[in-house]
Scaffold this motif. Structure first.
Motif, PDB file in Angstrom:
ATOM      1  N   ALA A  35       0.823  -1.207   0.000  1.00 48.47           N
ATOM      2  CA  ALA A  35       0.000   0.000   0.000  1.00 48.47           C
ATOM      3  C   ALA A  35       0.858   1.259   0.000  1.00 48.47           C
ATOM      4  O   ALA A  35       2.027   1.233   0.378  1.00 48.47           O
ATOM      5  CB  ALA A  35      -0.914   0.012   1.227  1.00 48.47           C
ATOM      6  N   TRP A  36       0.239   2.327  -0.432  1.00 49.19           N
ATOM      7  CA  TRP A  36       0.832   3.663  -0.339  1.00 49.19           C
ATOM      8  C   TRP A  36      -0.056   4.523   0.569  1.00 49.19           C
ATOM      9  O   TRP A  36      -1.287   4.520   0.433  1.00 49.19           O
ATOM     10  CB  TRP A  36       0.937   4.315  -1.711  1.00 49.19           C
ATOM     11  CG  TRP A  36       1.971   3.713  -2.602  1.00 49.19           C
ATOM     12  CD1 TRP A  36       1.775   2.745  -3.552  1.00 49.19           C
ATOM     13  CD2 TRP A  36       3.363   4.037  -2.633  1.00 49.19           C
ATOM     14  NE1 TRP A  36       2.970   2.443  -4.166  1.00 49.19           N
ATOM     15  CE2 TRP A  36       3.954   3.228  -3.631  1.00 49.19           C
ATOM     16  CE3 TRP A  36       4.166   4.931  -1.927  1.00 49.19           C
ATOM     17  CZ2 TRP A  36       5.324   3.286  -3.930  1.00 49.19           C
ATOM     18  CZ3 TRP A  36       5.512   4.992  -2.225  1.00 49.19           C
ATOM     19  CH2 TRP A  36       6.079   4.192  -3.214  1.00 49.19           C
ATOM     20  N   PHE A  37       0.605   5.229   1.449  1.00 52.14           N
ATOM     21  CA  PHE A  37      -0.042   6.213   2.289  1.00 52.14           C
ATOM     22  C   PHE A  37       0.700   7.535   2.097  1.00 52.14           C
ATOM     23  O   PHE A  37       1.814   7.555   1.578  1.00 52.14           O
ATOM     24  CB  PHE A  37       0.027   5.803   3.766  1.00 52.14           C
ATOM     25  CG  PHE A  37      -0.818   4.611   4.111  1.00 52.14           C
ATOM     26  CD1 PHE A  37      -0.378   3.320   3.843  1.00 52.14           C
ATOM     27  CD2 PHE A  37      -2.061   4.768   4.701  1.00 52.14           C
ATOM     28  CE1 PHE A  37      -1.153   2.212   4.150  1.00 52.14           C
ATOM     29  CE2 PHE A  37      -2.849   3.672   5.014  1.00 52.14           C
ATOM     30  CZ  PHE A  37      -2.400   2.399   4.740  1.00 52.14           C
ATOM     31  N   ARG A  38       0.093   8.607   2.537  1.00 52.97           N
ATOM     32  CA  ARG A  38       0.788   9.890   2.486  1.00 52.97           C
ATOM     33  C   ARG A  38       0.452  10.696   3.728  1.00 52.97           C
ATOM     34  O   ARG A  38      -0.564  10.487   4.369  1.00 52.97           O
ATOM     35  CB  ARG A  38       0.411  10.669   1.224  1.00 52.97           C
ATOM     36  CG  ARG A  38      -1.002  11.209   1.202  1.00 52.97           C
ATOM     37  CD  ARG A  38      -1.301  11.836  -0.143  1.00 52.97           C
ATOM     38  NE  ARG A  38      -2.593  12.523  -0.138  1.00 52.97           N
ATOM     39  CZ  ARG A  38      -3.163  13.032  -1.225  1.00 52.97           C
ATOM     40  NH1 ARG A  38      -2.541  12.952  -2.413  1.00 52.97           N
ATOM     41  NH2 ARG A  38      -4.322  13.652  -1.146  1.00 52.97           N
ATOM     42  N   GLN A  39       1.348  11.629   4.009  1.00 56.06           N
ATOM     43  CA  GLN A  39       1.156  12.482   5.178  1.00 56.06           C
ATOM     44  C   GLN A  39       1.588  13.900   4.849  1.00 56.06           C
ATOM     45  O   GLN A  39       2.751  14.127   4.491  1.00 56.06           O
ATOM     46  CB  GLN A  39       1.952  11.944   6.369  1.00 56.06           C
ATOM     47  CG  GLN A  39       1.653  12.637   7.674  1.00 56.06           C
ATOM     48  CD  GLN A  39       2.204  11.877   8.861  1.00 56.06           C
ATOM     49  OE1 GLN A  39       3.090  11.032   8.737  1.00 56.06           O
ATOM     50  NE2 GLN A  39       1.684  12.154  10.039  1.00 56.06           N
ATOM     51  N   ALA A  40       0.645  14.813   4.945  1.00 54.49           N
ATOM     52  CA  ALA A  40       0.934  16.228   4.749  1.00 54.49           C
ATOM     53  C   ALA A  40       1.321  16.839   6.091  1.00 54.49           C
ATOM     54  O   ALA A  40       0.961  16.301   7.147  1.00 54.49           O
ATOM     55  CB  ALA A  40      -0.279  16.928   4.165  1.00 54.49           C
ATOM     56  N   PRO A  41       2.041  17.942   6.075  1.00 54.47           N
ATOM     57  CA  PRO A  41       2.448  18.578   7.333  1.00 54.47           C
ATOM     58  C   PRO A  41       1.254  18.874   8.226  1.00 54.47           C
ATOM     59  O   PRO A  41       0.257  19.456   7.784  1.00 54.47           O
ATOM     60  CB  PRO A  41       3.132  19.864   6.863  1.00 54.47           C
ATOM     61  CG  PRO A  41       3.608  19.560   5.494  1.00 54.47           C
ATOM     62  CD  PRO A  41       2.587  18.644   4.907  1.00 54.47           C
ATOM     63  N   GLY A  42       1.346  18.452   9.475  1.00 53.31           N
ATOM     64  CA  GLY A  42       0.294  18.726  10.438  1.00 53.31           C
ATOM     65  C   GLY A  42      -0.940  17.862  10.300  1.00 53.31           C
ATOM     66  O   GLY A  42      -1.928  18.087  11.006  1.00 53.31           O
ATOM     67  N   GLN A  43      -0.893  16.886   9.397  1.00 54.70           N
ATOM     68  CA  GLN A  43      -2.056  16.032   9.189  1.00 54.70           C
ATOM     69  C   GLN A  43      -1.708  14.583   9.475  1.00 54.70           C
ATOM     70  O   GLN A  43      -0.543  14.199   9.538  1.00 54.70           O
ATOM     71  CB  GLN A  43      -2.575  16.183   7.752  1.00 54.70           C
ATOM     72  CG  GLN A  43      -3.059  17.583   7.419  1.00 54.70           C
ATOM     73  CD  GLN A  43      -3.712  17.658   6.060  1.00 54.70           C
ATOM     74  OE1 GLN A  43      -4.112  16.652   5.481  1.00 54.70           O
ATOM     75  NE2 GLN A  43      -3.842  18.864   5.538  1.00 54.70           N
ATOM     76  N   GLU A  44      -2.746  13.786   9.644  1.00 53.89           N
ATOM     77  CA  GLU A  44      -2.539  12.367   9.876  1.00 53.89           C
ATOM     78  C   GLU A  44      -2.186  11.657   8.568  1.00 53.89           C
ATOM     79  O   GLU A  44      -2.501  12.135   7.477  1.00 53.89           O
ATOM     80  CB  GLU A  44      -3.798  11.743  10.476  1.00 53.89           C
ATOM     81  CG  GLU A  44      -4.113  12.246  11.878  1.00 53.89           C
ATOM     82  CD  GLU A  44      -5.275  11.488  12.505  1.00 53.89           C
ATOM     83  OE1 GLU A  44      -5.571  11.754  13.688  1.00 53.89           O
ATOM     84  OE2 GLU A  44      -5.873  10.641  11.822  1.00 53.89           O
ATOM     85  N   ARG A  45      -1.545  10.535   8.729  1.00 51.51           N
ATOM     86  CA  ARG A  45      -1.229   9.714   7.562  1.00 51.51           C
ATOM     87  C   ARG A  45      -2.524   9.192   6.966  1.00 51.51           C
ATOM     88  O   ARG A  45      -3.401   8.714   7.693  1.00 51.51           O
ATOM     89  CB  ARG A  45      -0.320   8.561   7.988  1.00 51.51           C
ATOM     90  CG  ARG A  45       0.391   7.869   6.854  1.00 51.51           C
ATOM     91  CD  ARG A  45       1.495   6.981   7.380  1.00 51.51           C
ATOM     92  NE  ARG A  45       2.544   7.745   8.065  1.00 51.51           N
ATOM     93  CZ  ARG A  45       3.698   7.218   8.448  1.00 51.51           C
ATOM     94  NH1 ARG A  45       3.959   5.931   8.213  1.00 51.51           N
ATOM     95  NH2 ARG A  45       4.593   7.964   9.074  1.00 51.51           N
ATOM     96  N   GLU A  46      -2.645   9.264   5.626  1.00 53.65           N
ATOM     97  CA  GLU A  46      -3.884   8.838   4.992  1.00 53.65           C
ATOM     98  C   GLU A  46      -3.611   7.837   3.877  1.00 53.65           C
ATOM     99  O   GLU A  46      -2.557   7.859   3.220  1.00 53.65           O
ATOM    100  CB  GLU A  46      -4.653  10.042   4.425  1.00 53.65           C
ATOM    101  CG  GLU A  46      -3.949  10.810   3.335  1.00 53.65           C
ATOM    102  CD  GLU A  46      -4.763  12.005   2.843  1.00 53.65           C
ATOM    103  OE1 GLU A  46      -5.914  12.199   3.278  1.00 53.65           O
ATOM    104  OE2 GLU A  46      -4.233  12.742   1.998  1.00 53.65           O
TER     105      GLU A  46
END
Length: 125
Positions: A35-46
């Motif tokens: 799987a691939w997840f991503r995380q933007a600054p200040g946000q949870e990993r999605e």
């Protein structure tokens, strides 16, 4: 246990494309849900995308916000999973992580035990 190494991130403009790669160690790569997840600054990993096999059929599932733009694929001979990202948007900016496990809840990050170090994707407007 499997070790994961991502690559392919970078700085691009809106509308551009990138292909991320995740190379995995181990001899049973094809057994793993990738799987691939991503995380933007200040946000949870999605969750972004996932690839898995059932009864010799390969499946993929995507988060709604990437459907039609991103494609996950895997080359089991090379122990590598890819994320082709087209029509990138500034909101796609973040650190992208590859994850692997044998029987995770597909889109739930906490159920994956193996993670790469992440690769930064930055999309300018």
């Amino acid at each position: 246990q499997v070790q994961l190494v991502e690559s392919g991130g970078g700085l691009v403009q809106a509308g551009d494309s990138l292909r991320l790669s995740c190379a995995a160690s181990g001899r049973t790569f094809s057994n793993y849900v990738m799987a691939w997840f991503r995380q933007a600054p200040g946000q949870e990993r999605e969750f972004v995308a996932v690839s898995w096999s059932s009864r010799s059929t390969w499946y993929a599932e995507y988060a709604d916000f990437v459907k039609g733009r991103f494609t996950i694929s895997r080359d089991n001979a090379k122990n590598t999973v890819y994320l082709q990202m087209n029509s990138l948007k500034p909101e796609d900016t973040g650190v992208y992580y590859c994850a692997a496990d044998l029987a995770p809840a597909l889109g739930v990050a906490r159920t994956y035990r193996n993670w790469g170090q992440g690769t930064q994707v930055s999309v300018s407007s």
